[in-house]
Write a protein that holds these residues in place. Sequence first.
Motif, PDB file in Angstrom:
ATOM      1  N   PHE A 306       0.817  -1.213   0.000  1.00  0.00           N
ATOM      2  CA  PHE A 306       0.000   0.000   0.000  1.00  0.00           C
ATOM      3  C   PHE A 306       0.853   1.266   0.000  1.00  0.00           C
ATOM      4  N   GLU A 307       2.057   1.126  -0.512  1.00  0.00           N
ATOM      5  CA  GLU A 307       2.906   2.288  -0.718  1.00  0.00           C
ATOM      6  C   GLU A 307       2.394   3.005  -1.964  1.00  0.00           C
ATOM      7  N   SER A 308       2.357   4.322  -1.890  1.00  0.00           N
ATOM      8  CA  SER A 308       1.867   5.111  -3.024  1.00  0.00           C
ATOM      9  C   SER A 308       2.720   4.843  -4.254  1.00  0.00           C
ATOM     10  N   LYS A 309       2.086   4.697  -5.398  1.00  0.00           N
ATOM     11  CA  LYS A 309       2.827   4.525  -6.641  1.00  0.00           C
ATOM     12  C   LYS A 309       3.378   5.871  -7.114  1.00  0.00           C
ATOM     13  N   LEU A 310       2.860   6.952  -6.518  1.00  0.00           N
ATOM     14  CA  LEU A 310       3.294   8.278  -6.940  1.00  0.00           C
ATOM     15  C   LEU A 310       4.345   8.868  -6.006  1.00  0.00           C
ATOM     16  N   GLN A 311       4.409   8.370  -4.765  1.00  0.00           N
ATOM     17  CA  GLN A 311       5.320   8.972  -3.806  1.00  0.00           C
ATOM     18  C   GLN A 311       5.920   7.912  -2.884  1.00  0.00           C
ATOM     19  N   PRO A 312       7.130   7.446  -3.205  1.00  0.00           N
ATOM     20  CA  PRO A 312       7.756   6.397  -2.391  1.00  0.00           C
ATOM     21  C   PRO A 312       7.898   6.844  -0.940  1.00  0.00           C
ATOM     22  N   GLY A 313       7.726   5.906  -0.039  1.00  0.00           N
ATOM     23  CA  GLY A 313       7.852   6.230   1.383  1.00  0.00           C
ATOM     24  C   GLY A 313       6.540   6.643   2.012  1.00  0.00           C
ATOM     25  N   THR A 314       5.560   6.943   1.167  1.00  0.00           N
ATOM     26  CA  THR A 314       4.235   7.304   1.664  1.00  0.00           C
ATOM     27  C   THR A 314       3.273   6.164   1.341  1.00  0.00           C
ATOM     28  N   HIS A 315       2.548   5.719   2.327  1.00  0.00           N
ATOM     29  CA  HIS A 315       1.570   4.648   2.128  1.00  0.00           C
ATOM     30  C   HIS A 315       0.166   5.238   2.219  1.00  0.00           C
ATOM     31  N   VAL A 316      -0.759   4.629   1.493  1.00  0.00           N
ATOM     32  CA  VAL A 316      -2.155   5.090   1.554  1.00  0.00           C
ATOM     33  C   VAL A 316      -3.045   3.879   1.820  1.00  0.00           C
ATOM     34  N   VAL A 317      -3.949   4.005   2.760  1.00  0.00           N
ATOM     35  CA  VAL A 317      -4.911   2.922   3.015  1.00  0.00           C
ATOM     36  C   VAL A 317      -6.331   3.482   3.097  1.00  0.00           C
ATOM     37  N   GLY A 318      -7.283   2.596   2.871  1.00  0.00           N
ATOM     38  CA  GLY A 318      -8.688   2.946   3.071  1.00  0.00           C
ATOM     39  C   GLY A 318      -9.378   3.457   1.815  1.00  0.00           C
ATOM     40  N   ASP A 319     -10.462   4.192   2.038  1.00  0.00           N
ATOM     41  CA  ASP A 319     -11.333   4.617   0.943  1.00  0.00           C
ATOM     42  C   ASP A 319     -10.609   5.398  -0.156  1.00  0.00           C
ATOM     43  N   ALA A 320      -9.520   6.093   0.211  1.00  0.00           N
ATOM     44  CA  ALA A 320      -8.834   6.956  -0.764  1.00  0.00           C
ATOM     45  C   ALA A 320      -8.081   6.167  -1.827  1.00  0.00           C
ATOM     46  N   THR A 321      -7.855   4.875  -1.574  1.00  0.00           N
ATOM     47  CA  THR A 321      -7.028   4.112  -2.514  1.00  0.00           C
ATOM     48  C   THR A 321      -7.810   3.657  -3.738  1.00  0.00           C
ATOM     49  N   ASN A 322      -7.055   3.489  -4.818  1.00  0.00           N
ATOM     50  CA  ASN A 322      -7.572   2.747  -5.960  1.00  0.00           C
ATOM     51  C   ASN A 322      -6.917   1.386  -5.848  1.00  0.00           C
ATOM     52  N   ALA A 323      -7.625   0.445  -5.249  1.00  0.00           N
ATOM     53  CA  ALA A 323      -7.030  -0.846  -4.907  1.00  0.00           C
ATOM     54  C   ALA A 323      -7.694  -1.966  -5.699  1.00  0.00           C
ATOM     55  N   GLY A 324      -7.759  -1.789  -6.992  1.00  0.00           N
ATOM     56  CA  GLY A 324      -8.293  -2.838  -7.866  1.00  0.00           C
ATOM     57  C   GLY A 324      -9.731  -3.171  -7.531  1.00  0.00           C
ATOM     58  N   ASP A 325      -9.973  -4.455  -7.268  1.00  0.00           N
ATOM     59  CA  ASP A 325     -11.340  -4.917  -7.002  1.00  0.00           C
ATOM     60  C   ASP A 325     -11.838  -4.589  -5.595  1.00  0.00           C
ATOM     61  N   MET A 326     -10.969  -4.093  -4.734  1.00  0.00           N
ATOM     62  CA  MET A 326     -11.404  -3.880  -3.345  1.00  0.00           C
ATOM     63  C   MET A 326     -12.357  -2.690  -3.262  1.00  0.00           C
ATOM     64  N   PRO A 327     -13.542  -2.907  -2.693  1.00  0.00           N
ATOM     65  CA  PRO A 327     -14.495  -1.801  -2.567  1.00  0.00           C
ATOM     66  C   PRO A 327     -14.071  -0.858  -1.449  1.00  0.00           C
ATOM     67  N   LYS A 328     -14.735   0.268  -1.376  1.00  0.00           N
ATOM     68  CA  LYS A 328     -14.434   1.213  -0.309  1.00  0.00           C
ATOM     69  C   LYS A 328     -15.325   0.899   0.883  1.00  0.00           C
ATOM     70  N   SER A 329     -14.758   0.153   1.829  1.00  0.00           N
ATOM     71  CA  SER A 329     -15.538  -0.200   3.008  1.00  0.00           C
ATOM     72  C   SER A 329     -14.634  -0.145   4.220  1.00  0.00           C
ATOM     73  N   ALA A 330     -15.246  -0.077   5.396  1.00  0.00           N
ATOM     74  CA  ALA A 330     -14.478  -0.023   6.634  1.00  0.00           C
ATOM     75  C   ALA A 330     -13.634  -1.284   6.779  1.00  0.00           C
ATOM     76  N   PHE A 331     -14.220  -2.412   6.442  1.00  0.00           N
ATOM     77  CA  PHE A 331     -13.488  -3.675   6.597  1.00  0.00           C
ATOM     78  C   PHE A 331     -12.267  -3.696   5.691  1.00  0.00           C
ATOM     79  N   VAL A 332     -12.442  -3.205   4.475  1.00  0.00           N
ATOM     80  CA  VAL A 332     -11.324  -3.152   3.536  1.00  0.00           C
ATOM     81  C   VAL A 332     -10.228  -2.228   4.079  1.00  0.00           C
ATOM     82  N   ALA A 333     -10.632  -1.082   4.637  1.00  0.00           N
ATOM     83  CA  ALA A 333      -9.652  -0.153   5.202  1.00  0.00           C
ATOM     84  C   ALA A 333      -8.859  -0.840   6.308  1.00  0.00           C
ATOM     85  N   ASN A 334      -9.563  -1.582   7.153  1.00  0.00           N
ATOM     86  CA  ASN A 334      -8.942  -2.316   8.260  1.00  0.00           C
ATOM     87  C   ASN A 334      -7.991  -3.388   7.728  1.00  0.00           C
ATOM     88  N   SER A 335      -8.439  -4.105   6.717  1.00  0.00           N
ATOM     89  CA  SER A 335      -7.641  -5.179   6.125  1.00  0.00           C
ATOM     90  C   SER A 335      -6.387  -4.613   5.449  1.00  0.00           C
TER      91      SER A 335
END
Lengths: 422, 108, 141, 155
Positions: A306-335
């Motif tokens: 979950f490291e940003s593809k645009l900024q190394p060293g910065t990770h992004v998790v949760g609803d803000a991500t474009n994480a393929g098939d993963m929907p934007k949900s609380a459980f996904v953010a936690n996972s």
Amino acid sequence: MKSRTRREFGRLTGGLALAALGPQLAASETKARVVVVGGGIGGATAAKYLAASARTIEVTLVEPKPNYTTCFFSNLYLAGLCSLESLTHGYETLAQRYGINVIHDSVTAVDPVAKTLELKSGPKLPYDRVVVAPGIAFNYDALAGYDEAATQAIPNAWNAGPQTQLLRRQLESMEDGGVFLLVAPPDPFRCPPAPYERASLVAYYFKQYKPHSRILILDAKDSFNAQDLFLDAWERHYRGMIEWLPAQFTGGVKAIDVKERSVRTASDTFKAAVVNVIPPQMAGQFAQQIGLVDQSGWCPVDPTTFESKLQPGTHVVGDATNAGDMPKSAFVANSQAKACAFAIAATLTGSERVPPHLFNTCYTFLSPDDAVSNAVSFKPAAGTIKIVDNFVSQVQESAETRHRTAREAHSWYAAFTRDTFG
Amino acid sequence: MFTPAPRVQVPSAAANGEVFPVKTLISHQMETGLRHDDQGNAIPRKILNKFICRHNDVVVFSVDLHEAIAANPFIEFYLRATESGRLEFVWEEDGGGIYVLEHHLTVA
Amino acid sequence: MAAASMCWSTTSLSLNDVVVIRAMSKGIGDRKFRDGAGLSMRKMIAVSIAVGSFILLADRSQAANRDGGTQLAAMCASCHRLDGGDGGIPTILGMGPEMLTRAMLAYRSRERPSHIMRAIALSLSDEEIATVARYLATLNK
Amino acid sequence: MEKTRPLGFTRRTVLTAAVAGSTGFASAALTSSPPPNGDAVDLVKRLTGKTPTASDRLHLVMPQVFPNGYTVPLTLLIDSPMTESDHVRRVSVLAPRNPLVEVATFHFVPQRSEPRVSTRIRLAEPQYVLAVAEMNDGTLLMTETWVEVATNGCK
């Protein structure tokens, strides 16, 4: 570190668990510093699991608000079935038991070269890694006549809190026989079944207190998540109360008239007693501000760390991500946050990395005693994240099964919020 | 009691001989007859089995709907008219129920 | 991985560890009590130890994270309280590794119905199931 | 679910019974096994007694992959001048691997309706969906398109 004695282990662990007794022990270590920006589900989980998985990491959580109210289950509040307080969680346990440095402030700037974050109150925070969990922002440009100011009259109620309370007050003061108009957003958006769960639970409330009222959903989409389960439940519980108009029929919502409390589509204008506009969404403001967002409006991330593809060293998790098939949900953010935390811990401590197990589970209430659930496993594949298995409740389940799922949902809430906030 | 809510989108005016779109949507479960309740009893079929569009009492378009039509049937089609008059939209349900909408079309 | 797993299965908590767990159990036990649950003192202690050992082992597994037990158990923690709390979602503490492994395999084969557990069980290899079962069993010691 | 429409019924029942307002309860009670996948011509022949001709005048537009089988979009377009002497009378949509094969029949009127229509349908499983058009001279034109759905929309 490998040669540390068992006694030291114990001491330090005790220090972690009872911060009040032993933070000075921790301070004597040379620690890697991870700052987590945003205290929603993704941020809180990341902070907790970073702190719990490696005691050599000093974790700071920056979140302006003193506590967090969960969006999930807030539709129950709208229906008068729970209090907002019961959905609100503080950060005390994260601070006290896990020794996380919780700062109630905003980050105004990031310097990825110097590796510092600047807080609104002035000081700079140095970091080795930063995890950003900014949630969603609303794309108000997409709906003429609807903006931040308009939410004071026509709530979006898509971040739980004052907006949810405003919508609840409006529903409560609505006269029987009125129409509740819900504008549902285009994909992708936070919590795909939630607009329809909202319609279901508001219908439940109407059925008890305002039986002549109706619900009209104007959708930006032509079909929606778990549509068969919803239509079946609407027929069984709320016959004739909920009408859903797809974009294919209306031509889509074009404008909102706050003064008239009406919504204009390509073909018609719909006036209602209470209007709830759930606007189109994009990655949270902070992610946009520091350049983590691509043209999709979301943050592209590495599917295992979950490291940003645009900024190394910065990770992004949760609803803000474009994480393929993963929907934007609380459980996904936690996972995602757990996978991210373990990946960062592995990098910073030099330990081995285990491939992440990514999941989504979601419970949806069709009525207080009739709930369905969904379980999906994912795996990183070809630079993105793909669904492996997807199981959903079936239309013809027994009332008993549904009731059991509803009870399970409440237990899940308790366990899940405990997992996230301490 | 439940009343299916038929909705139609159609222009009020059209040029002589010009093709214009018609969109229809009706709230209806379209119970297929293939499902069972939790006691295992078959739920009887109840679908809208016919959609008819008439222009001044002449059928100009119709559809036979079977079980595989999705719930809340949506039908979009295209008409041509050479005279003003009454457009009538009719949905026929298993068991004899009929739902009708009317619309006046001006052809210039 | 297999070697590490075997190592875990024979690991037990030392006296030192237990002392630490007691120290931790104080604060947590207090909170549990405030929750007003009708727990006996015995259960309270068990509960506290469970939480304590989760954190402890999470930290310890740093040295032996090859095992992956911590990370797998973290996945369980999204739904199953690892502090002994229970309700509609059954606790997975107090189950022996064999029992938990059997249950997971039964979910995977649909012998036990639950589509959520089926998705989880299908996503784990036999070895991972064994690892997490052993790991969870240590939490209850 | 287990039930399938009989394949032995005549073209008349398939294409015209519903016009009289008597879509078949009876047929739903009869059983048969689904036809082999991809055997569209044979299926149409058995249903209608006529051999259809594959034609690019017929366009059946559906998503190749759709997440749910419950509400799959479908658009039909037929290249036809819709004159009295050259028009399409009706188009049937068939889903051979659904428990009930018939989906819908659209009836067009020369000079009044265009042979272009959109709706949403249920599919039980991934399959070829067929469209069979009956032209005014009685010939049958056919096209098919593969649609993969992730969930069964027919239950």
